[in-house]
Design a protein around this motif. Structure first.
Motif, PDB file in Angstrom:
ATOM      1  N   GLU A   1      -2.212 -16.960 -14.785  1.00  0.00           N
ATOM      2  CA  GLU A   1      -2.453 -18.049 -15.687  1.00  0.00           C
ATOM      3  C   GLU A   1      -4.115 -17.611 -16.004  1.00  0.00           C
ATOM      4  O   GLU A   1      -4.235 -18.057 -17.212  1.00  0.00           O
ATOM      5  CB  GLU A   1      -2.411 -19.363 -14.815  1.00  0.00           C
ATOM      6  CG  GLU A   1      -0.906 -19.614 -14.596  1.00  0.00           C
ATOM      7  CD  GLU A   1      -0.818 -21.007 -14.076  1.00  0.00           C
ATOM      8  OE1 GLU A   1       0.010 -21.667 -14.276  1.00  0.00           O
ATOM      9  OE2 GLU A   1      -1.478 -21.301 -13.083  1.00  0.00           O
TER      10      GLU A   1
ATOM     11  N   LEU B   1       1.321 -21.650 -16.892  1.00  0.00           N
ATOM     12  CA  LEU B   1       2.582 -21.285 -16.940  1.00  0.00           C
ATOM     13  C   LEU B   1       3.857 -22.472 -16.453  1.00  0.00           C
ATOM     14  O   LEU B   1       4.818 -22.455 -16.769  1.00  0.00           O
ATOM     15  CB  LEU B   1       2.901 -20.213 -16.069  1.00  0.00           C
ATOM     16  CG  LEU B   1       2.010 -18.878 -16.975  1.00  0.00           C
ATOM     17  CD1 LEU B   1       2.195 -17.749 -15.975  1.00  0.00           C
ATOM     18  CD2 LEU B   1       2.611 -18.708 -18.103  1.00  0.00           C
TER      19      LEU B   1
ATOM     20  N   LEU C   1       8.522 -25.076 -16.176  1.00  0.00           N
ATOM     21  CA  LEU C   1       7.760 -24.335 -16.979  1.00  0.00           C
ATOM     22  C   LEU C   1       7.226 -25.240 -18.251  1.00  0.00           C
ATOM     23  O   LEU C   1       7.718 -26.051 -18.824  1.00  0.00           O
ATOM     24  CB  LEU C   1       8.609 -23.267 -17.835  1.00  0.00           C
ATOM     25  CG  LEU C   1       9.380 -22.201 -16.639  1.00  0.00           C
ATOM     26  CD1 LEU C   1      10.407 -21.478 -17.318  1.00  0.00           C
ATOM     27  CD2 LEU C   1       8.149 -21.231 -16.445  1.00  0.00           C
TER      28      LEU C   1
ATOM     29  N   GLY D   1       4.989 -21.010 -20.594  1.00  0.00           N
ATOM     30  CA  GLY D   1       5.845 -20.323 -19.559  1.00  0.00           C
ATOM     31  C   GLY D   1       7.318 -19.975 -19.820  1.00  0.00           C
ATOM     32  O   GLY D   1       7.790 -18.833 -19.581  1.00  0.00           O
TER      33      GLY D   1
ATOM     34  N   LEU E   1       6.908 -16.942 -21.874  1.00  0.00           N
ATOM     35  CA  LEU E   1       6.719 -15.676 -20.987  1.00  0.00           C
ATOM     36  C   LEU E   1       8.099 -15.554 -20.335  1.00  0.00           C
ATOM     37  O   LEU E   1       8.342 -14.043 -20.027  1.00  0.00           O
ATOM     38  CB  LEU E   1       5.566 -16.098 -20.004  1.00  0.00           C
ATOM     39  CG  LEU E   1       5.225 -14.858 -19.014  1.00  0.00           C
ATOM     40  CD1 LEU E   1       4.774 -13.748 -19.804  1.00  0.00           C
ATOM     41  CD2 LEU E   1       4.073 -15.080 -17.926  1.00  0.00           C
TER      42      LEU E   1
END
Length: 312
Positions: free
Chosen positions: A41, A48, A57, A61, A64
């Motif tokens: 992070e 995240l 999340l 997040g 990702l």
């Protein structure tokens, strides 16, 4: 700069929604795992996870997660491609399979596989057939063994022709037909006609491909079955029938253990239905863009040799 190791840690935390659960899966301390995520992070300059219970999340997040799933898949494909060029031992192999087939089919394959690839690590993910496609497309496994319809964007290698059998153990026939049970069993042995049992109590799985096959058979023969029990798992239905509570239909391969356990004095009560519509090909499926590792090649080759001549 984030590493592949950190990305893997991130995915395990995201899937489990818990630092403690993820740490156990990864065999590291929760403190170490939390430190890796915090460093990610900091390096990325975003949060995240919302530190709720369970973890959720953030928007960053989620983004990702989608990217990392593809990155780790490509990373594994690159490793497998390079490994195929090397002289090293076969890589690890992750297989998704229904638990019933894990018990009946894999013991026929694994001994030869371990001779060919003695250092390969096997990871089995036993799931319902309905969950295997998601397991493959989320890159949790390298291949699955499944029935039609096969998942999209995959290569399907048929390894076994599967038949459906009536399972009518003597205990059930005696409860239903009394003194005529032996004659009914002989008639089923000569020709497994579902019409002979149309008045019998059926114990059936509530849903799934086996239930679909049952429903199709009933429709073709214009039978309205008397269903006395529905179960979540076919194995439960088989156990109930063995206790004399009714009859069921099952892929023949799942009944192999019962055949081996039955004595000569007590026939196993398994009657294969010789109708073309009940036959299906069990296949090994892998993503059409996946690199086929040496361990995957060996597994497919052995499965075709061991199972290809059989009709279960």
């Amino acid at each position: 700069m984030i590493s592949f190791l950190q990305l893997r840690y991130f995915m395990v935390v995201a899937d489990s929604r818990s630092f403690s659960s993820a740490a156990k899966q990864l065999y590291i301390s929760q403190q170490t795992l939390s430190a890796h995520i915090a460093q990610m992070e900091a390096d990325l300059g975003v949060v995240l996870f919302e530190r709720t219970r369970p973890l959720t999340l953030t928007a960053a997040g989620e983004q990702l997660y989608q990217r990392t799933d593809e990155i780790l898949f490509l990373h594994r494909q690159l490793e497998q491609e390079m490994w195929n060029f090397s002289e090293g031992e076969c890589q690890n192999l992750r297989i998704g399979i229904a638990s019933s087939y894990a018990r009946t089919l894999l013991p026929q394959i694994f001994p030869d596989l371990m001779k060919k690839c003695p250092y390969v690590k096997l990871e089995l993910y036993e799931r319902n057939f309905s969950d295997l496609s998601e397991l493959l497309h989320k890159h949790k496994v390298d291949m699955i063994m499944t029935r039609p319809p096969y998942p999209n964007n995959t290569v399907a290698v048929p390894v076994l022709e599967e038949t459906i059998s009536i399972y009518a153990p003597m205990a059930s026939l005696e409860n239903m037909f009394r003194e005529n049970a032996q004659e009914v069993a002989r008639s089923l042995s000569r020709s497994a006609e579902i019409e002979l049992l149309k008045e019998c109590p059926f114990v059936l799985p509530r849903s799934g491909s086996v239930r679909d096959s049952c429903n199709e058979l009933f429709r073709l023969h214009q039978i309205t079955p008397r269903i006395v029990t529905e179960t979540d798992f076919l194995e439960t239905a088989i156990a109930f029938c063995r206790a004399g509570m009714g009859i069921t239909l099952s892929p023949t391969g799942m009944l192999q253990d019962l055949t081996r356990q039955a004595s000569a004095e007590e026939p196993p009560g398994i009657y294969p239905i010789n109708e073309r519509d009940t036959r299906r090909s069990l296949a090994i499926c892998y993503l059409d863009r996946a690199v086929v590792s040496r361990s995957m090649q060996q597994f497919i080759s052995i499965a075709k040799a061991k199972l290809g001549q059989n009709v279960f």
